[in-house]
Design a protein around this motif. Structure first.
Motif, PDB file in Angstrom:
ATOM      1  N   GLU A  13      26.901   6.174   6.035  1.00 24.12           N
ATOM      2  CA  GLU A  13      27.386   6.667   4.113  1.00 24.12           C
ATOM      3  C   GLU A  13      28.796   7.098   4.074  1.00 24.12           C
ATOM      4  O   GLU A  13      29.472   6.573   3.014  1.00 24.12           O
ATOM      5  N   ALA A  14      29.116   7.234   5.427  1.00 25.29           N
ATOM      6  CA  ALA A  14      30.701   7.783   5.076  1.00 25.29           C
ATOM      7  C   ALA A  14      31.329   6.077   5.404  1.00 25.29           C
ATOM      8  O   ALA A  14      32.660   5.895   4.447  1.00 25.29           O
ATOM      9  N   VAL A  19      35.602   5.457   5.230  1.00 22.13           N
ATOM     10  CA  VAL A  19      35.737   7.374   5.618  1.00 22.13           C
ATOM     11  C   VAL A  19      35.299   6.697   6.882  1.00 22.13           C
ATOM     12  O   VAL A  19      34.390   6.569   7.676  1.00 22.13           O
ATOM     13  N   PRO A  20      36.769   6.383   7.588  1.00 17.46           N
ATOM     14  CA  PRO A  20      36.481   5.922   9.206  1.00 17.46           C
ATOM     15  C   PRO A  20      35.660   7.129  10.067  1.00 17.46           C
ATOM     16  O   PRO A  20      35.485   9.268   9.467  1.00 17.46           O
ATOM     17  N   ASN A  72      38.806  -1.479   6.734  1.00 14.48           N
ATOM     18  CA  ASN A  72      37.349  -1.494   7.708  1.00 14.48           C
ATOM     19  C   ASN A  72      36.271  -1.586   7.295  1.00 14.48           C
ATOM     20  O   ASN A  72      34.945  -2.417   7.884  1.00 14.48           O
ATOM     21  N   ALA A  73      36.625   0.272   7.518  1.00 16.47           N
ATOM     22  CA  ALA A  73      34.311   1.251   7.100  1.00 16.47           C
ATOM     23  C   ALA A  73      33.873   0.059   5.926  1.00 16.47           C
ATOM     24  O   ALA A  73      32.813   0.139   5.873  1.00 16.47           O
ATOM     25  N   VAL A  74      34.527  -0.137   4.853  1.00 15.50           N
ATOM     26  CA  VAL A  74      34.143  -0.787   3.662  1.00 15.50           C
ATOM     27  C   VAL A  74      33.140  -1.870   3.676  1.00 15.50           C
ATOM     28  O   VAL A  74      32.726  -2.141   3.220  1.00 15.50           O
ATOM     29  N   TYR A  81      25.096  -2.804   5.470  1.00 13.47           N
ATOM     30  CA  TYR A  81      24.073  -1.487   5.521  1.00 13.47           C
ATOM     31  C   TYR A  81      24.094  -1.266   3.893  1.00 13.47           C
ATOM     32  O   TYR A  81      23.757  -0.629   3.248  1.00 13.47           O
ATOM     33  N   THR A  82      24.821  -2.623   3.144  1.00 11.94           N
ATOM     34  CA  THR A  82      23.900  -2.106   1.739  1.00 11.94           C
ATOM     35  C   THR A  82      22.524  -2.852   1.375  1.00 11.94           C
ATOM     36  O   THR A  82      21.259  -2.904   2.686  1.00 11.94           O
ATOM     37  N   LYS A  83      22.286  -2.000   0.453  1.00 11.54           N
ATOM     38  CA  LYS A  83      20.818  -2.073   0.215  1.00 11.54           C
ATOM     39  C   LYS A  83      20.572  -3.934   0.155  1.00 11.54           C
ATOM     40  O   LYS A  83      18.555  -4.489   0.528  1.00 11.54           O
TER      41      LYS A  83
END
Length: 105
Positions: A13-14, A19-20, A72-74, A81-83
């Motif tokens: 979610e982060a 959000v790192p 990097n998180a995105v 983790y996308t649907k």
């Protein structure tokens, strides 16, 4: 925390918002902040509040590192983790189970 989940959903979610994360260095957490050879956050010594504070403050003050980890998180979210990605992995798993194939993760 001294206790941990096998896979805390707060991390993806982060990542979806760039959000790192700062996570304890035990269990599954260190692997969750790695996106290939790139990092999406930092670790701290479990149960060490001073180290947690140090890692959060130093990351907050390291603007270029924070921006890099955010990108990097995105990327990790989009890759893992996308649907769409999770549905593909789930269908592959079910197909392997149905055909009694060796399960690959």
């Amino acid at each position: 925390s001294r206790c941990y989940e096998g896979f805390p959903l707060v991390i993806p979610e982060a990542y979806s918002k760039g959000v790192p994360c700062v996570v304890p260095n035990h269990g599954p957490f260190p692997a969750l902040i790695h996106n290939g050879d790139r990092y999406c956050g930092r670790t701290f010594v479990p149960s060490d509040v001073d180290d947690l504070e140090k890692q959060v403050i130093s990351l907050w003050n390291a603007e270029s590192e924070l921006i890099e980890y955010s990108h990097n998180a995105v990327d990790a979210y989009d890759k893992l983790y996308t649907k769409k990605v999770l549905n593909q992995r789930w269908h592959k798993f079910l197909h392997q189970v149905a055909l009694h194939e060796k399960i690959s993760v």
